[in-house]
Each structure stands twice: as C-alpha cells, then as structure tokens.
Motif scaffolding. Structure first.
Motif, short mmCIF file in Angstrom:
data_model
loop_
_atom_site.label_atom_id
_atom_site.label_comp_id
_atom_site.label_asym_id
_atom_site.label_seq_id
_atom_site.Cartn_x
_atom_site.Cartn_y
_atom_site.Cartn_z
N ASP A 174 -4.06 1.01 -7.23
CA ASP A 174 -5.35 2.08 -7.25
C ASP A 174 -4.35 3.48 -6.87
OD1 ASP A 174 -6.82 -0.57 -7.50
OD2 ASP A 174 -6.82 0.18 -5.35
N ALA A 175 -3.29 3.47 -6.42
CA ALA A 175 -2.50 4.70 -6.53
C ALA A 175 -2.46 4.83 -7.33
CB ALA A 175 -1.63 4.55 -5.26
N LYS A 197 -4.20 6.54 -9.63
CA LYS A 197 -5.45 7.91 -9.74
C LYS A 197 -3.93 8.77 -9.54
CE LYS A 197 -6.25 9.95 -5.10
NZ LYS A 197 -5.71 10.26 -3.54
N TYR A 198 -2.82 8.67 -9.71
CA TYR A 198 -1.79 9.35 -10.08
C TYR A 198 -2.00 9.64 -11.71
CZ TYR A 198 -1.25 9.95 -4.70
OH TYR A 198 -1.31 10.48 -3.79
N LEU A 237 -3.61 2.92 0.21
CA LEU A 237 -4.15 2.68 -0.95
C LEU A 237 -3.68 1.79 -1.50
CD1 LEU A 237 -5.97 5.34 -3.77
CD2 LEU A 237 -6.65 3.92 -2.29
N THR A 264 5.69 10.13 -10.01
CA THR A 264 5.33 9.71 -8.67
C THR A 264 6.84 9.16 -8.06
OG1 THR A 264 3.11 8.60 -8.58
CG2 THR A 264 3.92 7.96 -6.92
N THR A 289 1.31 -1.35 0.17
CA THR A 289 -0.16 -0.11 0.07
C THR A 289 0.67 1.09 0.16
OG1 THR A 289 -0.29 -0.21 2.32
CG2 THR A 289 -1.68 -1.35 1.09
N LEU A 290 0.25 2.43 -0.82
CA LEU A 290 1.10 3.80 -1.12
C LEU A 290 -0.14 5.26 0.40
CD1 LEU A 290 1.65 4.22 -4.18
CD2 LEU A 290 3.82 3.71 -2.55
N GLN A 325 -1.45 8.03 1.24
CA GLN A 325 -1.72 9.08 0.60
C GLN A 325 -1.94 10.33 1.50
OE1 GLN A 325 -2.52 8.07 -2.68
NE2 GLN A 325 -1.29 6.70 -1.85
#
Length: 155
Positions: free
Chosen positions: A16-17, A20-21, A12, A28, A3-4, A6
């Motif tokens: 998914d992250a 999004k970016y 997230l 990133t 996970t990252l 946010q």
C-alpha cells in the motif's frame, strides 16, 4: 506482513505504501540492517523491490547475491560506514532522503545521503556505493541487466 512507517506517523503495509508513493511520483529509499537480503527468494526479491518503485537500499551490509541482483534490477545498493545505521541516525520514516552518488559511479565510491528531517534540519551522511564492478556500473546506468542487454542487441 511488513509495514513501512509513513511521514504521517501511520504504519502502512509495504504494498500500500509503495502504491501511494508510485502514484505521487516519489522515489523510495529503504533502510535495512545486517546482511540485507538474506533468505530472500533470490532474483524475485530484487524484482519486487524495483517494481515497488524503490530506487535505493541503504543497509549495514548485504547478502552477496541479493546485492548483485539489486544492481541488476537498477536499484542502488548503499552501505553505511562505521557504526552508522538507521537506528544511530534516529530515522523515523518522517525524513526526506536525497541520494547523491559520485558522478562517475566508480565501483565502491563514496555517496552522500542528504537527510532532511521534519523540522527542516539537514544532515549529510557518507555511505559506500555497493556497485562493485565496472560491468555493474554499466548495468545500473542502463536501468538494469535487461535494458542493458536489449540496448546491446539493438546497436
């Protein structure tokens, strides 16, 4: 799974992250620890990094082949100096990080990370560019090995 964190404080899943970016057009930067890339599935780990829209990886040290593969995929490997790490810098995932390499991208030259924290304060950290050879500079400037080779064939 991985996970990252946010800027909102939520964690997230990495895919998914990344989506999004990428949708936001936000490059990133990933922060890692010692021997980053150890145990990775070799070139696919670097391909996955690039496909997720990651532009730079900053770590304490790199596994040798993974570092080379990151450059080959057009991802900038940067190494913390001294005792610096994402932990000692107190990074939480809420920061905006600008990467400023030396203009000539000389192998193992110094680069700067300009970290803007959520409160607006800025911190500049010097890191080492882990593009280690002149040919790697060429690969990176072309966006990776494949674009480099294709341009050579078309000239």
């Amino acid at each position: 799974g991985v996970t990252l964190m946010q800027p909102s404080g939520e964690a997230l899943p990495i895919y998914d992250a990344a989506m999004k970016y990428i949708a936001q057009g936000t490059p990133t930067v990933v922060f890692g620890g010692e021997e980053y890339g150890t145990g990775s599935s070799r070139d696919w780990a670097a391909k996955g990094t690039q496909l997720l829209g990651i532009k730079a990886v900053v770590a304490r040290s790199f596994e040798r082949i993974h570092r080379s593969n990151l450059v080959g995929m057009g991802v900038l490997p940067l190494q913390f100096l001294g005792t610096d790490s994402w932990q000692t810098l107190g990074l939480t995932g809420e920061e905006f990080v600008e990467v400023i390499p030396a203009a000539d991208l000389a192998p193992q030259s110094e680069a700067q990370l300009v970290i803007t924290r959520a409160d607006g304060s800025k911190q500049t950290v010097v890191v080492k560019l882990r593009i280690d050879t002149p040919i790697e500079v060429d690969y990176y400037r072309h966006g990776g090995i494949l674009p480099y080779v294709l341009r050579q064939l078309l000239e």
